[in-house]
Design a protein around this motif. Structure first.
Motif, PDB file in Angstrom:
ATOM      1  N   PRO A  27      15.252  41.236  45.061  1.00 16.59           N
ATOM      2  CA  PRO A  27      16.324  40.401  45.618  1.00 16.59           C
ATOM      3  C   PRO A  27      17.516  41.248  46.046  1.00 16.59           C
ATOM      4  O   PRO A  27      17.644  42.411  45.654  1.00 16.59           O
ATOM      5  CB  PRO A  27      16.688  39.487  44.448  1.00 16.59           C
ATOM      6  N   ARG A  28      18.386  40.652  46.840  1.00 18.19           N
ATOM      7  CA  ARG A  28      19.609  41.361  47.236  1.00 18.19           C
ATOM      8  C   ARG A  28      20.565  41.519  46.058  1.00 18.19           C
ATOM      9  O   ARG A  28      21.232  42.540  45.923  1.00 18.19           O
ATOM     10  CB  ARG A  28      20.305  40.603  48.373  1.00 18.19           C
ATOM     11  N   ARG A  29      20.632  40.495  45.213  1.00 11.69           N
ATOM     12  CA  ARG A  29      21.532  40.522  44.061  1.00 11.69           C
ATOM     13  C   ARG A  29      20.818  39.877  42.881  1.00 11.69           C
ATOM     14  O   ARG A  29      19.915  39.053  43.060  1.00 11.69           O
ATOM     15  CB  ARG A  29      22.801  39.714  44.330  1.00 11.69           C
ATOM     16  N   LEU A  30      21.244  40.223  41.687  1.00 12.63           N
ATOM     17  CA  LEU A  30      20.707  39.570  40.503  1.00 12.63           C
ATOM     18  C   LEU A  30      20.966  38.071  40.563  1.00 12.63           C
ATOM     19  O   LEU A  30      20.114  37.259  40.173  1.00 12.63           O
ATOM     20  CB  LEU A  30      21.350  40.167  39.242  1.00 12.63           C
ATOM     21  N   GLU A  31      22.133  37.692  41.085  1.00 12.23           N
ATOM     22  CA  GLU A  31      22.500  36.278  41.144  1.00 12.23           C
ATOM     23  C   GLU A  31      21.558  35.459  42.020  1.00 12.23           C
ATOM     24  O   GLU A  31      21.503  34.229  41.907  1.00 12.23           O
ATOM     25  CB  GLU A  31      23.934  36.124  41.669  1.00 12.23           C
ATOM     26  N   ASP A  32      20.807  36.112  42.902  1.00 10.22           N
ATOM     27  CA  ASP A  32      19.867  35.401  43.759  1.00 10.22           C
ATOM     28  C   ASP A  32      18.580  35.030  43.036  1.00 10.22           C
ATOM     29  O   ASP A  32      17.819  34.182  43.511  1.00 10.22           O
ATOM     30  CB  ASP A  32      19.512  36.251  44.987  1.00 10.22           C
ATOM     31  N   ASN A  33      18.305  35.688  41.920  1.00  9.28           N
ATOM     32  CA  ASN A  33      17.050  35.444  41.214  1.00  9.28           C
ATOM     33  C   ASN A  33      17.019  34.021  40.665  1.00  9.28           C
ATOM     34  O   ASN A  33      18.012  33.536  40.118  1.00  9.28           O
ATOM     35  CB  ASN A  33      16.901  36.456  40.067  1.00  9.28           C
TER      36      ASN A  33
END
Length: 860
Positions: free
Chosen positions: A683-689
């Motif tokens: 993912p682009r960011r952990l928050e996107d998971n």
């Protein structure tokens, strides 16, 4: 094959005399066991063996960790072995045939280590990049995991060795892993987390299953009757042994009634005398105990053809003939993520800068119980030097990547000049006024990390409270200030030339090492002169010498030690040196990433970041040399967002085992055309998971709020962009797909969807292509993922040639979802679409097919 059960016997001796090839008559033996013997048989004897019953000729059998090597029966100073890539590295090959061959080679190691039961493979889902053991599982996708595990198991069990498929189920994080409660709905449980187990049982019939530590919906898996008896045995028809994870049995009656056959490890905490009491009080019926005993005896029979002897001495098999296979195995798992101007592969006759801590460090495995001691290990730097010649290769670390200070390794010498240290074991502490009573004296070639949980000497007064004097000579490679460090499960003090440098005994603080039961690392500095000899002495005390109090079950009384050191560097100065070197060389390779300290059983990662200063290093090198090749080594995704857009050449590799560096170098320099594909979305960011909000425990509960939308299923459903999608990977050649054919095939007892496609290698380099088959339901009565992986195939195709790749998928597996109202799988009448391509976001060839009726099913 044992006895005709219609025969009767006057005594046990007559039975023993009639045994054919040592195959046990299970029913007869159970009828002859005393109640005490039955209770003892249902728990391991020690850390690695079942109980033997000599009077009935029932042998003990040995287990060993897996899954990426066979350690044998010791954590402490274990026998060397073949070390394979971590599971995410194996999965990145997308190669069923290779996984079968891995299994075959593992079975050979098992035979030499005397182990009839290999504790692996792991098919838990990589639900989050933060999962401490994500590297030990194959994938975020249950089908990829289940089908690869099936081949692995078939390879191992072909030769009489058993596999323990693990960990049943939802063992997807390390935080509070013994107590946390995974809360998820039945559909999610069935379609995602149980499916890889179901597929493996259908396609390979593992002889054993290991339960997980955690609870699922309020019940510990090791005492969940609906799970073990209801689903695994009754619904799936599993006939093998079910054993607990180590220290993962929490009850007497509940676990017996649920169907847990074997408590591990020994000595028993919940069986033997406690089980006898449960029988006497009618909390457990004797017939239930008999069923559990039969499963243990059956496993002994099932593994008899392995030829492995009881308490067999451990041996090694470091064969030259294995090395090409292991090297190719690594190379097939290397994923080429970017090659924007076709600058890869690199030339083999140019002045080359190699930069990064992971370039010189052989990150061959993740941490925890899967860690084994390899016959040898090869770093990327060593491999590149071998390929290009040392005169053409120049190295700078640029930035360190360790979590704990790395082993001093070759800088610690024995009196004879060999690398290593002497360990002297005592019953009494160094300040004891009398005779300390020397128990044992050992030589270890590396003391950077060791656990003594299974160390035993019959002269010890206690297995959890003893003392070890560690002695060596420290000969530093560099002049300057060295950072020295110690983390310990127990207590430790470090002395250099008699001066106390580190005290990790007096005021300890909790740390993450040793499954969260160790004291945090204490560091200090010491100025040295290169080549000068310094006495190096550690006073180590086993686990019970520490006053730290930990939650959860103990992991073994001997404790453990992590001790290391390295030249202290100023991060910015180190980065500047690396950039200057890059400017002076024709081609540049930066190897960054994680290691067994950052990704390890016992602790989850706190973020997706690379180790400190590594992002700055990569950014600085790319500014100086935009064509630099960046290699990221990790078992699960890392954050690349700060520099990935500026990077033209990017590869990913998991932990590669013995041949880690060689397999990587073969891809970088074109000896092998890359064919790896991502088993995990980056993912682009952990928050996107999708698990971001719900990962970790909330008052002991873990809510699987994303439901069936794990990994790529979520990103596609919500149209969220990712850095690199599931199944993605480039090649040095190109492929063209055409002539997709989808047809129904009816075979005895089962209907299939057969998918075939012609793939042409349109480039000028031979290479392998992975064909991925996804299925989408056009109109469903429930929300479903956009598409789901159902099968895959991989084939080597010569330049200009065309090959047909074919997948045959059981119709019910291709079309079904779990119906929570009917408590069964449902295949709905209607239209479905097959999508075939080389990645989850490829330009697919598609074709639709129809099903004529709705039907419900259970089982396999």
């Amino acid at each position: 094959m044992g006895l005709d059960k219609s025969e009767s016997f006057l005594d046990v001796q007559e039975y023993l005399n009639s045994i054919d090839n040592k195959m046990l008559d299970v029913d007869y033996i159970v009828s002859q066991l005393t109640e005490d013997e039955k209770c003892r048989l249902l728990a391991a004897e020690d850390w690695w063996h079942t109980i033997k019953i000599p009077r009935l000729d029932v042998p003990a059998i040995r287990f060993s960790d897996g899954p990426n090597g066979v350690r044998g029966q010791r954590h402490f100073n274990s026998t060397k072995t073949t070390c394979f890539p971590a599971a995410t590295g194996l999965a990145a090959t997308w190669n069923k045939e290779l996984l079968f061959q891995v299994g075959e080679l593992l079975s050979e190691e098992c035979k030499l280590k005397g182990a009839r039961l290999l504790l692996g493979p792991t098919v838990n889902m990589a639900r989050s990049p933060l999962g401490g053991r994500a590297f030990e599982s194959f994938s975020e996708d249950p089908v990829l995991s289940g089908l690869l595990a099936s081949e692995y198991i078939n390879g191992v069990q072909k030769h009489g060795v058993a596999c323990a498929l693990k960990h049943l189920v939802c063992n997807d994080q390390e935080l509070e892993r013994n107590s946390q409660d995974s809360i998820l709905n039945p559909r999610t449980l069935r379609e995602v987390y149980l499916l890889p187990f179901q597929l493996a049982i259908k396609n390979s019939k593992p002889l054993s299953i290991m339960t997980s530590y955690n609870k699922v919906n309020g019940v510990h898996c090791s005492e969940d009757k609906d799970l073990l008896q209801g689903i695994v045995r009754d619904e799936w028809g599993f006939e093998g042994l079910i054993l607990s994870d180590w220290l993962g049995t929490y009850s007497v009656a509940e676990s017996i009634k649920a169907g847990l056959d074997l408590e591990c490890p020994g000595p028993s905490m919940y069986r033997h005398k406690m089980l006898a009491s449960a029988i006497a009080s009618k909390k457990v019926d004797i017939w239930e105990v008999d069923e559990r005993c039969k499963a243990v005896l059956k496993l002994i029979n099932d593994t008899q053809s392995s030829g492995i002897g009881e308490y067999q001495e451990e041996k090694t098999r470091d064969f030259e003939q294995d090395k090409p296979f292991l090297r190719n195995l690594v190379a097939e798992g290397v994923v080429l993520l970017k090659n924007e101007k076709a600058e890869l592969p690199l030339a083999q006759k140019k002045k080359t800068a190699v930069i990064g801590f992971n370039a010189a460090y052989a990150a061959y495995a993740g941490g925890g119980s899967s860690l084994c001691r390899p016959y040898y290990k090869v770093s990327p730097l060593e491999s590149i030097q071998e390929k290009l010649g040392k005169e053409n290769v120049f190295y700078e670390a640029g930035a360190y990547s360790f979590k704990f200070l790395p082993s001093l390794g070759n800088s610690l010498k024995l009196p004879n000049g060999n690398t290593g240290a002497t360990l002297k074991v005592y019953n009494y502490p160094p300040d004891f006024k009398g005779d300390r009573d020397l128990v044992d004296e050992l030589i270890m070639d590396d003391i950077g990390y060791f656990r003594m949980n299974d160390y035993f000497n019959d002269k010890l007064h206690s297995r959890s409270k003893f003392y070890v004097d560690i002695e060596s000579t420290f000969i530093p490679e560099f002049t300057g200030e060295y950072l020295l460090g110690i983390a310990v499960h127990g207590t430790a003090k470090l002395f250099i030339d008699g001066e106390l440098i580190i005290d990790n005994a007096t005021n300890q603080k909790h740390g993450t090492a040793f499954y969260g039961q160790g004291a945090s690392e204490v560091r200090s500095s010491f100025n040295v002169v290169a080549g000068k000899k310094y006495s190096y002495h550690i006073e180590f005390g086993a686990a019970d010498t520490s006053s730290l109090v930990h939650e959860g079950p103990p992991i073994g009384g001997g404790g453990g030690l992590i001790c290391g050191g390295i030249l202290n560097i100023d991060p910015q100065q180190a980065i500047d040196r690396a950039v200057n070197l890059a400017k002076q060389c024709e081609q540049v390779i930066v190897v960054t990433g994680l290691n067994k300290e950052w990704e390890s059983e016992g602790a989850d990662r706190v973020n997706m970041s690379l180790p400190p200063h590594n992002d700055e290093l990569i950014q600085s090198v790319l500014k100086a040399k935009p064509d630099a090749v960046i290699v990221v080594q990790s078992g699960s995704p890392v954050d690349m967002s700060s520099w990935v857009d500026d990077c033209r050449n990017l590869l990913h590799i998991s932990y590669g085992g013995n041949e880690n560096g060689n397999g990587l170098a073969d891809v970088i320099f074109g000896d092998v055309n890359p064919s790896g594909r991502l088993p995990l979305t980056i993912p682009r960011r952990l928050e996107d998971n999708p698990s971001y909000i719900n990962f970790g425990a909330q008052r002991g509960k873990v809510y699987y709020g994303e439901g069936v939308y794990i990994g790529y299923r979520y990103y596609e459903k919500v149209k969220r962009s990712v850095l690199f999608p599931f199944g993605y990977g480039l090649s040095y050649t190109s492929f063209e797909y055409n002539d997709l054919q989808v047809k129904h095939v009816d075979e005895v007892g089962e209907n299939f969807i057969e998918v075939s496609v012609k793939v042409k290698n349109t480039g000028n380099i031979d290479g392998s292509e992975v064909v991925q088959v996804y299925v989408s339901q056009i109109d469903s009565t429930v929300q479903r993922p956009i598409k789901e992986l159902k099968d895959f195939d991989k084939k080597f195709i010569k330049s200009g040639a065309t090959e047909t790749l074919t997948c045959k998928i059981p119709l019910k597996y291709a079309t079904s979802f779990w119906d929570e109202e009917r408590h069964s799988w449902i295949s709905e009448k209607g239209e479905y679409e097959v999508l075939v391509g080389g990645s989850s976001d490829a330009e697919f060839l598609t074709q639709k097919f129809q099903t004529g009726s709705t039907f419900f099913w259970k089982g396999l």
